[in-house]
Design a protein around this motif. Structure first.
Motif, PDB file in Angstrom:
ATOM      1  N   GLY A 142      18.966  72.638  32.183  1.00  0.00           N
ATOM      2  CA  GLY A 142      20.314  72.493  32.729  1.00  0.00           C
ATOM      3  C   GLY A 142      21.360  73.165  31.856  1.00  0.00           C
ATOM      4  N   LEU A 143      21.185  73.053  30.534  1.00  0.00           N
ATOM      5  CA  LEU A 143      22.120  73.677  29.592  1.00  0.00           C
ATOM      6  C   LEU A 143      22.133  75.193  29.764  1.00  0.00           C
ATOM      7  CD1 LEU A 143      23.970  73.416  27.070  1.00  0.00           C
ATOM      8  CD2 LEU A 143      21.898  73.628  25.677  1.00  0.00           C
ATOM      9  N   VAL A 144      20.961  75.804  29.851  1.00  0.00           N
ATOM     10  CA  VAL A 144      20.867  77.259  29.989  1.00  0.00           C
ATOM     11  C   VAL A 144      21.493  77.719  31.303  1.00  0.00           C
ATOM     12  CG1 VAL A 144      19.272  79.198  30.252  1.00  0.00           C
ATOM     13  CG2 VAL A 144      18.851  77.464  28.495  1.00  0.00           C
ATOM     14  N   VAL A 145      21.158  77.049  32.390  1.00  0.00           N
ATOM     15  CA  VAL A 145      21.708  77.421  33.703  1.00  0.00           C
ATOM     16  C   VAL A 145      23.226  77.263  33.706  1.00  0.00           C
ATOM     17  CG1 VAL A 145      21.768  76.824  36.155  1.00  0.00           C
ATOM     18  CG2 VAL A 145      19.582  76.874  34.935  1.00  0.00           C
ATOM     19  N   GLY A 146      23.707  76.148  33.157  1.00  0.00           N
ATOM     20  CA  GLY A 146      25.155  75.919  33.112  1.00  0.00           C
ATOM     21  C   GLY A 146      25.874  76.955  32.289  1.00  0.00           C
ATOM     22  N   ILE A 147      25.282  77.371  31.169  1.00  0.00           N
ATOM     23  CA  ILE A 147      25.904  78.384  30.314  1.00  0.00           C
ATOM     24  C   ILE A 147      26.030  79.713  31.049  1.00  0.00           C
ATOM     25  CG2 ILE A 147      25.418  79.889  28.331  1.00  0.00           C
ATOM     26  CD1 ILE A 147      24.568  77.405  26.784  1.00  0.00           C
ATOM     27  N   LEU A 148      24.993  80.113  31.750  1.00  0.00           N
ATOM     28  CA  LEU A 148      25.037  81.379  32.480  1.00  0.00           C
ATOM     29  C   LEU A 148      26.127  81.357  33.550  1.00  0.00           C
ATOM     30  CD1 LEU A 148      21.201  82.098  32.850  1.00  0.00           C
ATOM     31  CD2 LEU A 148      22.817  83.098  31.212  1.00  0.00           C
ATOM     32  N   ILE A 149      26.251  80.225  34.237  1.00  0.00           N
ATOM     33  CA  ILE A 149      27.318  80.092  35.235  1.00  0.00           C
ATOM     34  C   ILE A 149      28.682  80.115  34.558  1.00  0.00           C
ATOM     35  CG2 ILE A 149      28.332  78.582  36.995  1.00  0.00           C
ATOM     36  CD1 ILE A 149      25.497  77.514  37.516  1.00  0.00           C
ATOM     37  N   GLY A 150      28.794  79.421  33.419  1.00  0.00           N
ATOM     38  CA  GLY A 150      30.061  79.348  32.704  1.00  0.00           C
ATOM     39  C   GLY A 150      30.514  80.687  32.175  1.00  0.00           C
ATOM     40  N   VAL A 151      29.585  81.484  31.627  1.00  0.00           N
ATOM     41  CA  VAL A 151      29.962  82.809  31.115  1.00  0.00           C
ATOM     42  C   VAL A 151      30.401  83.716  32.258  1.00  0.00           C
ATOM     43  CG1 VAL A 151      29.121  84.902  29.973  1.00  0.00           C
ATOM     44  CG2 VAL A 151      28.495  82.668  29.073  1.00  0.00           C
ATOM     45  N   TYR A 152      29.722  83.611  33.399  1.00  0.00           N
ATOM     46  CA  TYR A 152      30.149  84.397  34.558  1.00  0.00           C
ATOM     47  C   TYR A 152      31.573  84.017  34.967  1.00  0.00           C
ATOM     48  CZ  TYR A 152      30.401  86.271  39.284  1.00  0.00           C
ATOM     49  OH  TYR A 152      30.799  86.944  40.406  1.00  0.00           O
ATOM     50  N   ALA A 153      31.857  82.705  34.933  1.00  0.00           N
ATOM     51  CA  ALA A 153      33.212  82.255  35.252  1.00  0.00           C
ATOM     52  C   ALA A 153      34.215  82.770  34.220  1.00  0.00           C
ATOM     53  CB  ALA A 153      33.255  80.726  35.321  1.00  0.00           C
ATOM     54  N   LEU A 154      33.809  82.777  32.954  1.00  0.00           N
ATOM     55  CA  LEU A 154      34.678  83.245  31.879  1.00  0.00           C
ATOM     56  C   LEU A 154      35.131  84.676  32.117  1.00  0.00           C
ATOM     57  CD1 LEU A 154      35.903  82.890  28.990  1.00  0.00           C
ATOM     58  CD2 LEU A 154      33.717  83.722  28.100  1.00  0.00           C
ATOM     59  N   THR A 155      34.232  85.526  32.597  1.00  0.00           N
ATOM     60  CA  THR A 155      34.565  86.937  32.813  1.00  0.00           C
ATOM     61  C   THR A 155      35.500  87.133  34.004  1.00  0.00           C
ATOM     62  OG1 THR A 155      32.632  87.315  34.248  1.00  0.00           O
ATOM     63  CG2 THR A 155      32.336  87.633  31.883  1.00  0.00           C
ATOM     64  N   ASN A 156      35.616  86.120  34.846  1.00  0.00           N
ATOM     65  CA  ASN A 156      36.436  86.255  36.046  1.00  0.00           C
ATOM     66  C   ASN A 156      37.709  85.406  36.009  1.00  0.00           C
ATOM     67  OD1 ASN A 156      34.751  87.909  38.183  1.00  0.00           O
ATOM     68  ND2 ASN A 156      33.302  86.571  37.150  1.00  0.00           N
ATOM     69  N   LEU A 157      37.927  84.697  34.917  1.00  0.00           N
ATOM     70  CA  LEU A 157      39.112  83.865  34.786  1.00  0.00           C
ATOM     71  C   LEU A 157      40.169  84.570  33.945  1.00  0.00           C
ATOM     72  CD1 LEU A 157      37.507  80.359  34.078  1.00  0.00           C
ATOM     73  CD2 LEU A 157      38.523  81.155  36.219  1.00  0.00           C
ATOM     74  N   ALA A 158      41.422  84.319  34.252  1.00  0.00           N
ATOM     75  CA  ALA A 158      42.513  84.873  33.455  1.00  0.00           C
ATOM     76  C   ALA A 158      42.474  84.264  32.053  1.00  0.00           C
ATOM     77  CB  ALA A 158      43.851  84.572  34.124  1.00  0.00           C
ATOM     78  N   PRO A 159      42.738  85.070  31.007  1.00  0.00           N
ATOM     79  CA  PRO A 159      42.694  84.548  29.630  1.00  0.00           C
ATOM     80  C   PRO A 159      43.573  83.319  29.420  1.00  0.00           C
ATOM     81  CG  PRO A 159      42.817  86.934  29.608  1.00  0.00           C
ATOM     82  CD  PRO A 159      43.004  86.506  31.039  1.00  0.00           C
TER      83      PRO A 159
END
Length: 259
Positions: free
Chosen positions: A89-106
């Motif tokens: 779950g941690l690995v899957v969540g991290i991958l989703i989170g990093v993808y979100a990070l690249t698409n969110l305003a700083p």
């Protein structure tokens, strides 16, 4: 290489001061408390660098200060088996989170980071004495892993939710420390691999991360040596106040730029 050197030379003195302070403070907390390096370092770094860059710079400091915890001998495999669902779950969540990070305003990421830190402060103040049964451990593993990974992918701070979950299981100290070390190292691999894949972690950030090792280990050694000299109550109060100040500052700065 010339481009990296040119980038490093172009950084203002304030950036270098922020890196030194962030890593000294994060290393000190890690040395005293055994965890909390990114929780302290990333917010301070983000005062002088973009949040995404601040997260990337913590790569080597987090990796090397946690490395000793994975030297756990033959009993590592039972721990991995017990918490396999949590780790997945941690690995899957991290991958989703990093993808979100690249698409969110700083600025939105800054506000989220502030809110996450304030949430941890609230938990520390209340200090709930949660205890999970064997059934609760099984049912909570995946949601906790996904939540911690999602938060960690966006902010690099995934250790605290994991620590709260593990402490609720009533583990002995040795098993707790080893489980924390395994989850930390499991999360680092997909987190920084994904950051590299999305071009958030490159040669420039790696160079800064390498330089950051000096102050982080200075802070770590100071913290380790003063661990027995500081009242645990006084340290916890000071640490909580520091996190509250950092969280409020980040939330104000992020929301102020968005509104």
């Amino acid at each position: 290489m010339e481009a990296v050197l040119s980038y490093l030379q172009s950084l203002a003195p304030g950036v270098w001061i922020a890196i030194a302070l962030a890593m000294l403070a994060g290393g000190f907390v890690k040395g005293v408390h055994g965890m909390g390096l990114p929780l302290v370092s990333v917010p301070i770094l983000s005062s002088a660098l973009p949040v995404q860059t601040a997260i990337a710079v913590t790569l080597l400091p987090i990796l090397l200060t946690n490395f000793y915890q994975i030297r756990v001998g033959r009993d590592a495999l039972p721990i991995v088996r017990r918490f396999a669902v949590l780790l997945v779950g941690l690995v899957v969540g991290i991958l989703i989170g990093v993808y979100a990070l690249t698409n969110l305003a700083p600025d939105l990421v800054t506000a989220i980071l502030g809110a996450v830190i304030l949430g941890f402060v609230a938990i520390r103040i209340r200090a709930p004495d949660w205890r999970l049964t064997a059934r609760g451990e099984r049912l909570g593993a995946l949601p906790v892993g996904l939540t911690a990974g999602l938060v960690g992918g966006i902010t690099s701070i995934y250790g605290t939710p994991i620590a709260i979950y593990l402490s609720a299981l009533g583990l002995d100290r040795q098993t707790f420390v080893r489980a924390i070390g395994i989850t930390f190292m499991t999360g680092i691999i997909p987190l920084y691999s994904a950051l590299a894949a999305f071009d958030i972690l490159g040669l420039r950030e790696t160079a800064l991360s390498l330089i950051a090792l000096v102050p982080v280990f200075v802070g770590y050694l100071i913290g380790e040596r003063t661990r027995g000299r500081i009242s645990e109550t006084a340290f916890q109060r000071g640490f909580t106040l520091l996190l509250a100040a950092i969280g409020l500052t980040l939330l104000y700065r992020g929301l102020g730029a968005l509104l």
